[in-house]
Design an enzyme around this catalytic site. Sequence first.
Site, PDB file in Angstrom:
ATOM      1  N   LYS A   1       3.662  10.896  51.293  1.00 29.92           N
ATOM      2  CA  LYS A   1       2.220  10.731  51.120  1.00 29.92           C
ATOM      3  C   LYS A   1       1.920   9.248  50.961  1.00 29.92           C
ATOM      4  CE  LYS A   1      -1.641  11.921  48.152  1.00 29.92           C
ATOM      5  NZ  LYS A   1      -2.159  12.797  47.106  1.00 29.92           N
TER       6      LYS A   1
ATOM      7  N   ARG B   1      -3.682   3.564  44.199  1.00 30.62           N
ATOM      8  CA  ARG B   1      -2.491   4.373  43.956  1.00 30.62           C
ATOM      9  C   ARG B   1      -1.238   3.747  44.576  1.00 30.62           C
ATOM     10  NH1 ARG B   1      -5.299   8.286  41.891  1.00 30.62           N
ATOM     11  NH2 ARG B   1      -6.775   9.639  42.995  1.00 30.62           N
TER      12      ARG B   1
ATOM     13  N   GLU C   1      12.101  10.081  50.923  1.00 32.93           N
ATOM     14  CA  GLU C   1      11.250  10.943  50.082  1.00 32.93           C
ATOM     15  C   GLU C   1      11.487  12.417  50.431  1.00 32.93           C
ATOM     16  OE1 GLU C   1       9.317  10.489  47.576  1.00 32.93           O
ATOM     17  OE2 GLU C   1       8.661   8.403  47.547  1.00 32.93           O
TER      18      GLU C   1
ATOM     19  N   LYS D   1       1.443  13.123  55.053  1.00 38.27           N
ATOM     20  CA  LYS D   1       0.004  12.973  54.803  1.00 38.27           C
ATOM     21  C   LYS D   1      -0.364  11.505  54.692  1.00 38.27           C
ATOM     22  CE  LYS D   1      -3.315  13.776  51.201  1.00 38.27           C
ATOM     23  NZ  LYS D   1      -3.499  14.043  49.818  1.00 38.27           N
TER      24      LYS D   1
ATOM     25  N   SER E   1      -9.236  14.100  54.630  1.00 36.80           N
ATOM     26  CA  SER E   1     -10.698  14.083  54.608  1.00 36.80           C
ATOM     27  C   SER E   1     -11.288  12.994  55.502  1.00 36.80           C
ATOM     28  CB  SER E   1     -11.195  13.926  53.172  1.00 36.80           C
ATOM     29  OG  SER E   1     -10.690  12.742  52.589  1.00 36.80           O
TER      30      SER E   1
HETATM   31  C1  PBG Z   1      -4.343  14.114  44.981  1.00 37.84           C
HETATM   32  C2  PBG Z   1      -4.737  14.424  46.374  1.00 37.84           C
HETATM   33  C3  PBG Z   1      -5.485  13.621  47.235  1.00 37.84           C
HETATM   34  C4  PBG Z   1      -5.640  14.322  48.420  1.00 37.84           C
HETATM   35  C5  PBG Z   1      -4.980  15.536  48.279  1.00 37.84           C
HETATM   36  N1  PBG Z   1      -4.413  15.575  47.011  1.00 37.84           N
HETATM   37  C6  PBG Z   1      -6.156  12.308  46.993  1.00 37.84           C
HETATM   38  C7  PBG Z   1      -5.390  11.113  46.574  1.00 37.84           C
HETATM   39  O1  PBG Z   1      -4.170  11.042  46.646  1.00 37.84           O
HETATM   40  O2  PBG Z   1      -6.070  10.196  46.144  1.00 37.84           O
HETATM   41  C8  PBG Z   1      -6.388  13.818  49.611  1.00 37.84           C
HETATM   42  C9  PBG Z   1      -6.810  14.841  50.601  1.00 37.84           C
HETATM   43  C10 PBG Z   1      -7.812  14.368  51.595  1.00 37.84           C
HETATM   44  O3  PBG Z   1      -8.179  13.193  51.683  1.00 37.84           O
HETATM   45  O4  PBG Z   1      -8.258  15.233  52.353  1.00 37.84           O
HETATM   46  N2  PBG Z   1      -4.556  15.188  44.109  1.00 37.84           N
END
Ligand code: PBG
Length: 327
Positions: A197, A220, A236, A251, A277
């Site tokens: 991620k 983050r 990972e 992701k 998203s």
């Molecule tokens: C963290 C989480 C995130 C997303 C899924 N789980 C956001 C982040 O890491 O800040 C993002 C999913 C998306 O953008 O559709 N709980």
Amino acid sequence: MSFPARRLRRLRATPATRRLVAETRLSPDDLVAPLFVRQGIAEPRPIPSLPGVFQHTVDSLCTEAKRLGSLGVPGIVLFGVPERKDPFGSEASDPKGIAQVALRAVRDAVGDDLVVMADLCLDEYTDHGHCGLVGPDGRVDNDSTLERYKEVAVAQAEAGAAVVAPSGMMDGQVAAIRAGLDESGHSEVAILAYSAKYASALYGPFREAVEVTIAGGGDRRSYQQDFHNAAEALAEVRLDLEEGADMVMVKPGVTYLDVLAAVAASVEAPVAAYQVSGEYAMVKAAAERGYLDGEAVALEQLTALKRAGAAFVLTYFAAEVAELLGA
Ligand code: PBG
């Protein structure tokens, strides 16, 4: 006049020929819908940056889950949005917290017809917006966060999650969660690890959906991966599988097809991809302006994720595309 020896165009000539030789096929079976449930609302609330996506009430969540099931979508992943946030993300593991209440209701509504997954993280529940506990030095502390993740995993399993999906990118999170689940009698609950991620600007609309602002304009990058790197994604993934992950994830998805292809080639476990998203919002926004055909782009991108090796895709297009494919 010379002629080409091989005519590749023969197999592109008609829709039926193209169907016959298609290597990658997209079906509703490939899709998992991310769903949001918000505490303390009486009606579902649209999320402006994610057209067609809502913060659900527990009731509207159950209705939407059933609709997805009837469209042939096999899974959902649930995100809770609590009214009250604190430094520890207490609501994340509270049996009466919104995610647990919703998991129970949705599991009652759909039983085993849908794979009910729970995103396992703290950021939706902490007032500072980080995915873990923040120590006195202002840094996100790895090992105390693992203890919280264990508690969240047990609460989600007890509420009916069939799969927990840790997305916090703490080292050792899969081992901690597996131990927590096994020790509490939930050895049947599977782990879908958000293994690779990346710290991505493409999560912007999601943060609106879950009402998260990272304190002090923070980010983050001390726990999510640096997008300049691909090799560490393999590390990972390997570590998560050694720690007991049943499935792994890459992701964002569309922007990281190279990483997805490398991961899929290197492991035997199912590899998921998350069309996040921002990737969804870009397509929707451009389609709204008439700059492109949103449905066609959605089908192309989701097929690309499968072609790169995804076993399934988490996507906000799940219902819309399942409807298109079923039509
Ligand atoms: C963290 C989480 C995130 C997303 C899924 N789980 C956001 C982040 O890491 O800040 C993002 C999913 C998306 O953008 O559709 N709980």
